[in-house]
Design a protein around this motif. Structure first.
Motif, PDB file in Angstrom:
ATOM      1  N   LYS A  65       0.877  -1.031  -0.083  1.00  0.00           N
ATOM      2  CA  LYS A  65       0.068  -0.023   0.202  1.00  0.00           C
ATOM      3  C   LYS A  65       0.996   1.151   0.150  1.00  0.00           C
ATOM      4  CE  LYS A  65      -1.820  -1.842   3.686  1.00  0.00           C
ATOM      5  NZ  LYS A  65      -3.053  -1.789   4.803  1.00  0.00           N
ATOM      6  N   ASP A  66       0.232   2.577  -0.524  1.00  0.00           N
ATOM      7  CA  ASP A  66       1.028   3.748  -0.263  1.00  0.00           C
ATOM      8  C   ASP A  66       1.640   4.061   0.940  1.00  0.00           C
ATOM      9  OD1 ASP A  66       0.839   3.827  -3.269  1.00  0.00           O
ATOM     10  OD2 ASP A  66      -0.887   5.170  -3.033  1.00  0.00           O
ATOM     11  N   ILE A  67       2.788   4.503   1.154  1.00  0.00           N
ATOM     12  CA  ILE A  67       3.206   5.042   2.438  1.00  0.00           C
ATOM     13  C   ILE A  67       3.248   6.521   2.365  1.00  0.00           C
ATOM     14  CG2 ILE A  67       5.019   4.585   3.984  1.00  0.00           C
ATOM     15  CD1 ILE A  67       5.476   2.002   2.801  1.00  0.00           C
ATOM     16  N   VAL A  68       2.886   6.905   3.575  1.00  0.00           N
ATOM     17  CA  VAL A  68       3.262   8.512   3.493  1.00  0.00           C
ATOM     18  C   VAL A  68       4.114   8.815   4.511  1.00  0.00           C
ATOM     19  CG1 VAL A  68       1.974  10.604   4.342  1.00  0.00           C
ATOM     20  CG2 VAL A  68       0.746   8.828   3.348  1.00  0.00           C
ATOM     21  N   LEU A  69       5.533   9.448   3.924  1.00  0.00           N
ATOM     22  CA  LEU A  69       6.490   9.579   4.734  1.00  0.00           C
ATOM     23  C   LEU A  69       6.395  11.183   5.001  1.00  0.00           C
ATOM     24  CD1 LEU A  69       9.241   7.840   3.140  1.00  0.00           C
ATOM     25  CD2 LEU A  69       8.004   7.199   5.249  1.00  0.00           C
ATOM     26  N   ASP A  70       6.434  11.622   6.203  1.00  0.00           N
ATOM     27  CA  ASP A  70       6.476  12.912   6.756  1.00  0.00           C
ATOM     28  C   ASP A  70       7.925  13.482   6.997  1.00  0.00           C
ATOM     29  OD1 ASP A  70       5.315  15.585   7.543  1.00  0.00           O
ATOM     30  OD2 ASP A  70       6.198  15.082   9.817  1.00  0.00           O
ATOM     31  N   ILE A  71       8.197  14.661   6.189  1.00  0.00           N
ATOM     32  CA  ILE A  71       9.652  14.980   6.164  1.00  0.00           C
ATOM     33  C   ILE A  71       9.759  16.044   7.082  1.00  0.00           C
ATOM     34  CG2 ILE A  71      11.413  15.792   4.688  1.00  0.00           C
ATOM     35  CD1 ILE A  71      10.364  12.869   3.925  1.00  0.00           C
ATOM     36  N   PRO A  72      10.756  15.919   8.069  1.00  0.00           N
ATOM     37  CA  PRO A  72      10.739  16.965   9.063  1.00  0.00           C
ATOM     38  C   PRO A  72      11.013  18.205   8.559  1.00  0.00           C
ATOM     39  CG  PRO A  72      11.734  14.815   9.983  1.00  0.00           C
ATOM     40  CD  PRO A  72      11.659  14.702   8.209  1.00  0.00           C
ATOM     41  N   SER A  73      10.885  19.387   9.253  1.00  0.00           N
ATOM     42  CA  SER A  73      10.958  20.667   8.966  1.00  0.00           C
ATOM     43  C   SER A  73      12.903  20.856   9.195  1.00  0.00           C
ATOM     44  CB  SER A  73      10.526  21.618  10.028  1.00  0.00           C
ATOM     45  OG  SER A  73       9.015  21.542   9.775  1.00  0.00           O
ATOM     46  N   GLN A  74      13.350  21.743   8.561  1.00  0.00           N
ATOM     47  CA  GLN A  74      14.594  21.923   8.309  1.00  0.00           C
ATOM     48  C   GLN A  74      14.851  23.395   8.228  1.00  0.00           C
ATOM     49  OE1 GLN A  74      17.014  19.990   5.481  1.00  0.00           O
ATOM     50  NE2 GLN A  74      15.498  19.783   3.937  1.00  0.00           N
ATOM     51  N   GLU A  75      15.875  23.761   8.400  1.00  0.00           N
ATOM     52  CA  GLU A  75      16.496  25.120   7.960  1.00  0.00           C
ATOM     53  C   GLU A  75      17.058  25.158   6.669  1.00  0.00           C
ATOM     54  OE1 GLU A  75      18.696  27.132  11.065  1.00  0.00           O
ATOM     55  OE2 GLU A  75      17.017  27.545  12.400  1.00  0.00           O
ATOM     56  N   VAL A  76      16.807  25.975   5.772  1.00  0.00           N
ATOM     57  CA  VAL A  76      17.563  26.099   4.524  1.00  0.00           C
ATOM     58  C   VAL A  76      18.012  27.360   4.087  1.00  0.00           C
ATOM     59  CG1 VAL A  76      17.043  25.460   1.955  1.00  0.00           C
ATOM     60  CG2 VAL A  76      15.772  24.242   3.708  1.00  0.00           C
ATOM     61  N   ILE A  77      19.020  27.583   3.497  1.00  0.00           N
ATOM     62  CA  ILE A  77      19.557  29.051   3.247  1.00  0.00           C
ATOM     63  C   ILE A  77      19.138  29.360   1.650  1.00  0.00           C
ATOM     64  CG2 ILE A  77      21.492  30.499   3.259  1.00  0.00           C
ATOM     65  CD1 ILE A  77      22.479  28.845   5.422  1.00  0.00           C
ATOM     66  N   THR A  78      18.668  30.343   1.160  1.00  0.00           N
ATOM     67  CA  THR A  78      18.718  30.701  -0.123  1.00  0.00           C
ATOM     68  C   THR A  78      19.780  31.041  -0.556  1.00  0.00           C
ATOM     69  OG1 THR A  78      17.704  32.860   0.451  1.00  0.00           O
ATOM     70  CG2 THR A  78      16.118  31.184   0.415  1.00  0.00           C
ATOM     71  N   ARG A  79      19.733  31.546  -1.869  1.00  0.00           N
ATOM     72  CA  ARG A  79      20.731  32.054  -2.518  1.00  0.00           C
ATOM     73  C   ARG A  79      21.410  33.388  -2.204  1.00  0.00           C
ATOM     74  NH1 ARG A  79      20.152  32.175  -9.062  1.00  0.00           N
ATOM     75  NH2 ARG A  79      18.488  33.342  -8.621  1.00  0.00           N
ATOM     76  N   ASP A  80      20.160  34.098  -1.736  1.00  0.00           N
ATOM     77  CA  ASP A  80      20.615  35.662  -1.097  1.00  0.00           C
ATOM     78  C   ASP A  80      20.904  35.454   0.592  1.00  0.00           C
ATOM     79  OD1 ASP A  80      17.924  34.779  -0.799  1.00  0.00           O
ATOM     80  OD2 ASP A  80      16.812  36.778  -1.476  1.00  0.00           O
ATOM     81  N   ASN A  81      21.061  34.159   0.934  1.00  0.00           N
ATOM     82  CA  ASN A  81      21.425  34.218   2.233  1.00  0.00           C
ATOM     83  C   ASN A  81      20.451  34.337   3.403  1.00  0.00           C
ATOM     84  OD1 ASN A  81      24.131  33.464   1.679  1.00  0.00           O
ATOM     85  ND2 ASN A  81      24.838  35.579   1.318  1.00  0.00           N
ATOM     86  N   VAL A  82      19.254  33.937   2.975  1.00  0.00           N
ATOM     87  CA  VAL A  82      18.034  34.079   3.804  1.00  0.00           C
ATOM     88  C   VAL A  82      17.762  32.742   4.374  1.00  0.00           C
ATOM     89  CG1 VAL A  82      15.694  34.800   3.998  1.00  0.00           C
ATOM     90  CG2 VAL A  82      17.275  36.020   2.677  1.00  0.00           C
ATOM     91  N   VAL A  83      17.323  32.634   5.717  1.00  0.00           N
ATOM     92  CA  VAL A  83      17.252  31.328   6.266  1.00  0.00           C
ATOM     93  C   VAL A  83      15.588  31.177   6.264  1.00  0.00           C
ATOM     94  CG1 VAL A  83      17.235  29.908   8.395  1.00  0.00           C
ATOM     95  CG2 VAL A  83      19.262  31.484   7.756  1.00  0.00           C
TER      96      VAL A  83
END
Length: 286
Positions: A65-83
């Motif tokens: 059966k289809d499995i739902v995987l929750d991807i935890p929140s994380q901090e990501v830095i954009t190209r213009d250095n914004v978190v």
């Protein structure tokens, strides 16, 4: 005879137990992975299946059966250095249970880390504004990035959805302050423009009023000149026209004085004509 009966019972029990060990009923929505002497042998499909007793062993029971995987929140830095804070949810389906259990130690943990890594890479190539407004683009790139990798594990990625992409608390506070400052700046500019336009309109009004007053004075002067000329032609006397006009203005001034709120009593001279002539005589002497 009694010992023979015991042996038969044991043999029957052994046969029944052997059959029980060799028959496997797989429920719908699952596939079972069978090992033979510790090595992968086959995958049992839903329904009735036969295996070799004591040699084959059901090592893994894998859902299809289809499995739902929750991807935890994380901090990501954009190209213009914004978190920013980003998380997602992935929908997967296991099509090859043998690859899923033998190809990776923990496929759920592996997929979560793969999605997080790919998500950081994709958003890291985008500016903040693009990252906040391009969910469909991020979703397409993310699906393309991980589909091929997890196919080696016998897993198909049905879809992946971006749940939230939000600036960090510090960045959100800064954005709110910037937005408030921009609104205040626009308000100040608008107010200044309004005051400027009001001042211009007021100055234009004063200019127009002055122009009209000047034109009115010219008209009055021309009227007075015409009046003097007509009276002079009518009376033929050089002094009488001036007396007439001054008398007219004198009477007008007396009337305005009488209508004033501060006026309590107005005394008129007995001989207005002599009074006016006296004024003319004084002016002529001067």
């Amino acid at each position: 005879m009694e010992s023979f009966s015991i042996v038969m019972i044991v043999l029957v029990a052994l046969v029944v137990f052997t059959i029980f060990k060799g028959v496997r009923i797989v429920p719908q929505g699952y596939k079972w992975v069978v090992q033979r002497l510790g090595k992968y042998s086959q995958t049992l499909e839903p329904g009735l299946n036969l295996i070799i007793p004591f040699v084959d062993d059901v090592a893994y029971k894998v859902t299809t059966k289809d499995i739902v995987l929750d991807i935890p929140s994380q901090e990501v830095i954009t190209r213009d250095n914004v978190v920013i804070i980003a998380n997602a949810v992935a929908y997967i389906n296991i099509v090859r249970p043998d690859k899923a259990v033998y190809g990776i130690e923990d496929y759920e943990y592996g997929i979560r880390n793969l999605v997080q890594t790919s998500l950081r890479s994709i958003i890291g190539e985008m500016d903040l504004d693009n990252a906040l407004s391009s969910r469909d683009e991020i979703k397409a790139k993310l699906k393309h990035a991980i589909s091929e990798d997890i196919s080696d594990w016998g897993i198909t990625l049905k879809t992946v959805e971006i749940q939230d992409i939000n600036p960090s608390d510090t960045m959100q506070t800064a954005m709110e302050e910037q937005a408030a400052a921009e609104r205040q700046r626009r308000a100040i500019v608008t107010r200044a423009d309004g005051q400027k336009q009001a001042a211009i309109l007021e100055a234009d009004g004063r200019l127009e009023a002055s122009r009209r007053d000047a034109e009115a004075q010219v008209v009055l002067a021309k009227g007075s000149e015409e009046s003097i000329r007509l009276i002079t032609n009518a009376m033929g006397d050089e002094e009488m026209p001036i007396v007439y006009l001054l008398g007219e203005q004198y009477i007008k001034a007396i009337r305005e004085l009488a209508e004033s709120d501060n006026a309590k009593m107005v005394v008129l001279p007995a001989d207005i004509l002599s009074t006016v002539k006296g004024m003319v005589g004084d002016k002529l002497k001067v």
